[in-house]
Scaffold this motif. Structure first.
Motif, short mmCIF file in Angstrom:
data_model
loop_
_atom_site.label_atom_id
_atom_site.label_comp_id
_atom_site.label_asym_id
_atom_site.label_seq_id
_atom_site.Cartn_x
_atom_site.Cartn_y
_atom_site.Cartn_z
N GLU A 98 0.82 -1.21 0.00
CA GLU A 98 0.00 0.00 0.00
C GLU A 98 0.86 1.26 0.00
O GLU A 98 0.54 2.26 -0.67
N LEU A 100 0.92 4.40 -2.65
CA LEU A 100 0.73 5.80 -2.25
C LEU A 100 1.93 6.66 -2.65
O LEU A 100 1.78 7.86 -2.87
N THR A 108 -7.53 3.02 2.24
CA THR A 108 -8.08 3.82 1.15
C THR A 108 -8.64 5.15 1.61
O THR A 108 -8.69 6.10 0.84
N ALA A 145 -12.18 5.45 -1.16
CA ALA A 145 -11.79 5.40 -2.56
C ALA A 145 -12.91 5.90 -3.45
O ALA A 145 -14.08 5.68 -3.19
N GLU A 150 -12.22 -3.17 -1.05
CA GLU A 150 -11.96 -1.76 -1.28
C GLU A 150 -11.36 -1.08 -0.05
O GLU A 150 -11.20 0.13 -0.02
N TRP A 174 -5.87 -0.34 -1.33
CA TRP A 174 -5.72 0.18 -2.69
C TRP A 174 -5.39 -0.91 -3.70
O TRP A 174 -6.04 -1.02 -4.73
N CYS A 224 -7.99 -0.71 -10.66
CA CYS A 224 -7.39 0.22 -9.69
C CYS A 224 -8.47 1.16 -9.18
O CYS A 224 -9.26 1.71 -9.96
N ARG A 239 -8.08 4.02 -8.17
CA ARG A 239 -7.77 5.40 -8.55
C ARG A 239 -7.98 5.65 -10.04
O ARG A 239 -8.55 6.66 -10.42
#
Length: 275
Positions: free
Chosen positions: A170, A174, A214, A217, A234, A237, A246, A248
């Motif tokens: 993670e 990030l 997250t 998210a 969820e 990430w 993904c 994002r």
């Protein structure tokens, strides 16, 4: 392997059940300490140091354990059935009149003098959830070997203590870097922020029953407020989300092995070398 926040929760459960109480039952089921009898001694406290557990006992003794991949401590009421595993997997039993703590599949279990605790944990870097936390020292430790892959550096407990494979994965996401990026190639502000973020993530999850990184998210293309992640998949990430989109950008998450453990990354959001 349990993360530092999980080990801290285990230490707090053991402390609540055992601290200040006289042991009425003691059974260490490892050959070296099978004859040790701790009954009649008071448990002074239980604390976590990185991923290590230290139960301090009257008389200057410490019971040191490490969970590694499969170990676990369970706390039971006097009349409660033990459900942590078959009896042959039990490595330690510590009981008082109100509770019994049972250690299952403990790969590390040793009884040592409290004054010698540093022999067991002195090699560890600053503890992300401990009173000795020092972000500057942790950052210097990480950057001491600039060519080392980021994921490996984060998992090395000598650099900073408490990160397991989930947080490693993670944190790389990030930082927008793959786990194979040489840590020295991270921009200096990103490396410093990575250390700060590691501390923030573990601290935020120290009391949570379900780990979350997250912080809400938002699906790709959404323009409204980011909803809180509702499904277990969820809460993280990228870890454990191979081939899923993904959170994002929507690109399928990829997975590969790094140093014997699974690593996950988004090929669009994270830059750097990959297998």
């Amino acid at each position: 392997m349990p993360e530092g926040d999980t080990v801290l929760q285990t230490a707090e459960r053991l402390h609540s059940a055992l601290a200040g109480q006289v042991l009425t039952r003691s059974d260490l089921r490892v050959p070296r300490f099978a004859t040790a009898d701790l009954t009649g001694r008071t448990v002074l406290g239980v604390r976590a140091r990185g991923k290590h557990l230290l139960a301090r006992i009257e008389g200057g003794l410490t019971l040191h354990s490490h969970l590694r991949m499969d170990g676990a401590w369970r706390v039971y009421a006097p009349d409660e059935r033990w459900r942590g595993g078959p009896s042959h997997q039990i490595r330690a039993v510590l009981g008082n009149t109100a509770a019994t703590a049972v250690g299952y599949r403990l790969p590390v279990l040793e009884l040592l003098r409290t004054r010698d605790e540093e022999k067991a944990v002195g090699h560890l870097g600053p503890d992300l959830l401990g009173p000795d936390w020092d972000a500057g020292t942790a950052l210097r430790n990480l950057l001491a070997d600039p060519a080392r892959p980021l994921g490996e550096a984060l998992l090395d407990q000598r650099n900073l203590a408490g990160i397991g494979n989930i947080y490693k994965t993670e944190l790389c996401f990030l930082a927008r870097a793959t786990p194979w990026l040489p840590i020295g190639e991270l921009p200096a502000p990103t490396a410093a922020l990575l250390v700060t973020t590691a501390r923030q993530l573990l601290d935020a999850n120290r009391d949570r029953p379900v780990r979350t990184t997250t912080a809400g998210a938002r699906p790709r293309g959404s323009t409204g407020p980011a909803p809180l992640a509702r499904r277990a998949s969820e809460n993280l990430w990228v870890y454990g989300r191979a081939h899923r989109p993904c959170l994002r950008c929507g690109t399928p998450i990829r997975a590969a092995e790094q140093d014997g453990r699974p690593a996950y990354w988004c090929p669009r959001c994270q830059s750097g070398p990959t297998p």
